[in-house]
Design an enzyme around this catalytic site. Sequence first.
Site, mmCIF file in Angstrom:
data_model
loop_
_atom_site.group_PDB
_atom_site.id
_atom_site.type_symbol
_atom_site.label_atom_id
_atom_site.label_comp_id
_atom_site.label_asym_id
_atom_site.label_seq_id
_atom_site.Cartn_x
_atom_site.Cartn_y
_atom_site.Cartn_z
ATOM 1 N N LYS A 70 2.845 0.186 -10.323
ATOM 2 C CA LYS A 70 2.839 1.618 -9.987
ATOM 3 C C LYS A 70 4.256 2.195 -10.025
ATOM 4 O O LYS A 70 4.433 3.398 -10.256
ATOM 5 C CB LYS A 70 2.182 1.860 -8.621
ATOM 6 C CG LYS A 70 2.798 1.116 -7.442
ATOM 7 C CD LYS A 70 3.918 1.868 -6.765
ATOM 8 C CE LYS A 70 4.544 1.038 -5.672
ATOM 9 N NZ LYS A 70 5.661 1.714 -5.004
ATOM 10 N N SER B 6 10.282 8.543 -2.932
ATOM 11 C CA SER B 6 10.229 7.377 -3.807
ATOM 12 C C SER B 6 11.493 7.284 -4.657
ATOM 13 O O SER B 6 11.794 8.190 -5.439
ATOM 14 C CB SER B 6 8.999 7.452 -4.720
ATOM 15 O OG SER B 6 9.118 6.534 -5.786
ATOM 16 N N GLY C 212 0.820 -1.204 0.000
ATOM 17 C CA GLY C 212 0.000 0.000 0.000
ATOM 18 C C GLY C 212 0.849 1.248 0.000
ATOM 19 O O GLY C 212 2.082 1.187 -0.043
ATOM 20 N N ASN D 52 11.869 5.345 -7.144
ATOM 21 C CA ASN D 52 11.432 5.248 -8.539
ATOM 22 C C ASN D 52 11.195 6.641 -9.124
ATOM 23 O O ASN D 52 11.594 6.932 -10.246
ATOM 24 C CB ASN D 52 10.159 4.398 -8.637
ATOM 25 C CG ASN D 52 10.415 2.956 -8.274
ATOM 26 O OD1 ASN D 52 10.964 2.185 -9.052
ATOM 27 N ND2 ASN D 52 10.038 2.582 -7.064
#
Length: 333
Positions: free
Chosen positions: A193, A256, A138, A258
């Site tokens: 994602k 993040s 999540g 990414n």
Amino acid sequence: MSKRVAVLGAGSWGTALAAVLLENGQDVMLWSRNPAQAEEINVQHTNHAYLPAFTLPETLTATSDLEKAVHHAEVLVFVVPTKAIRSLAAAAAEYIGSPKLIVHASKGLEQQTHKRISTILEEEIPAEKRLGVVALSGPSHAEEVMAKDITTITAASTDLKSSESVQTLFLNDYFRVYTNPDIIGVEIGAALKNIIAVGAGALTGMGFGDNAKAALVTRGLAEITRLGVAMGADPLTFMGLSGVGDLIVTCTSPHSRNWRAGQLLGKGQQVDTILKEMGMVVEGISTTKAAYELAQDYEIDMPITEAIYRVIYGDAEVKYVILDLMQREGKPE
């Protein structure tokens, strides 16, 4: 009642989850591949490589002895990069005596096989050695969990009892856990994602604004949903925490890795240079290849994923890839 838990993986997320478990009164052992890191955690109560701003609980015990960690635990929580899951699970299985609850909090797809992490765990840990397999996933940054910021995630499993057991282990007043029976959708949303986050970072690196990011996230969610449903997921899962929730947090925050990798791509850096500079696994890079190949297998239209694949693996320039996306034939939403 306290449970004995081994968290396998002492990166930022594994360390944060170990801290939550300790907060909840569980008996926790954190395993690291690196003996020096384990010693640092035990002696200095820090993990400077991954969480330099935080002091860890003095009651957190770390080890680099996998056999010791597995023997300690009733519950095994795997929190290592996707590429390390299979080998670690096989090694851990050798030490499992009585059946254990198996949990993972990693986000990715295996290269070549394109398998989800729960599938890998089921293949490497015999059925008689596991009570159930649960994906814990999540919208969550380790740094914010360490700061006890409000976080909500999902414990997904085809076995409700296993999901509820994990929910009980982790649930507290700042870390809320929901159960979900759709482990396929939760794992696909968690993995894919990261691809969209790389794209969101690239847009930021190129100087685009909120309109572009909103478009990317929204159309990215459509792609994730199409592939997930083709693989057997419930489309409603992608409207929840492990879908749109995880997209929001990963596509909008410099926490993040990414997003950070994408930002550097947008500024013109090469992938190899970015990975070397960051010094951490960027799951979105490898997942892009797996998702691109899955889209071909399932004959699913995933133009954003394909565009990011062309940048990472085909040496296409980001600005031309974006132009190609914008010049695609008009179609209904």
